[in-house]
Scaffold this motif. Sequence first.
Motif, short mmCIF file in Angstrom:
data_model
loop_
_atom_site.label_atom_id
_atom_site.label_comp_id
_atom_site.label_asym_id
_atom_site.label_seq_id
_atom_site.Cartn_x
_atom_site.Cartn_y
_atom_site.Cartn_z
N TYR A 212 0.85 -1.20 0.00
CA TYR A 212 0.00 0.00 0.00
C TYR A 212 0.88 1.25 0.00
N TRP B 53 -0.23 4.69 1.46
CA TRP B 53 -0.49 4.87 2.88
C TRP B 53 0.63 5.70 3.52
N SER B 54 0.25 6.53 4.46
CA SER B 54 1.25 7.30 5.19
C SER B 54 2.02 6.37 6.14
N ARG C 44 -0.11 5.53 9.12
CA ARG C 44 -1.14 4.53 8.86
C ARG C 44 -0.54 3.14 8.81
N ARG C 45 0.63 3.00 8.19
CA ARG C 45 1.30 1.70 8.14
C ARG C 45 1.69 1.24 9.54
#
Length: 171
Positions: free
Chosen positions: A122, A125-126, A129-130
């Motif tokens: 992903y 994704w920031s 977020r990860r």
Amino acid sequence: MLAEGGWPAVTTRAVAERAGTNVGLIHYHFGGLPGLHEAVAHKAGREIVGSVVDALVAAPDAPAALGAVRALVPATTGDGQRVRLAVEVMAGSLRDPMLGTVLRQELRTARERIGARLAELYPSWSEGRRAGAATVLVALVDGLLLHRLLDTALPVDEALTALGDLLGDRP
């Protein structure tokens, strides 16, 4: 030795006897009993957490990761030696601050490895977020393992199927 007799069984003398060497060499190499315990905790943490993380990061996608967890939970909780090892590492980490530091580092490494894999899967994704998703995944697996240890009838398959449904990862 840790799985066989707990932390009291892991002495420099016992390790030297098992290894067929002398106590002085164990003291020299590990710096005494605290260093030996730290090395054992690192190895046990990698053995317990590492195989689960390896399976998760090897998964090509989220459904495959759920499938890996589905297979890992009963396999891990069905391995008596691995269960005793996990219990001893956890109990030791609650009693000994140094062992707690080791376990926290192993879990942090697990989250970082999973976060790195999430970055591949992903890329939009920031980092936050990860990191959050990796934390949830590690806690999920940890929680499933603990609950399965306490209740062998735990419906792991059903729980992971429901999770897949919630995430929209079911075909």
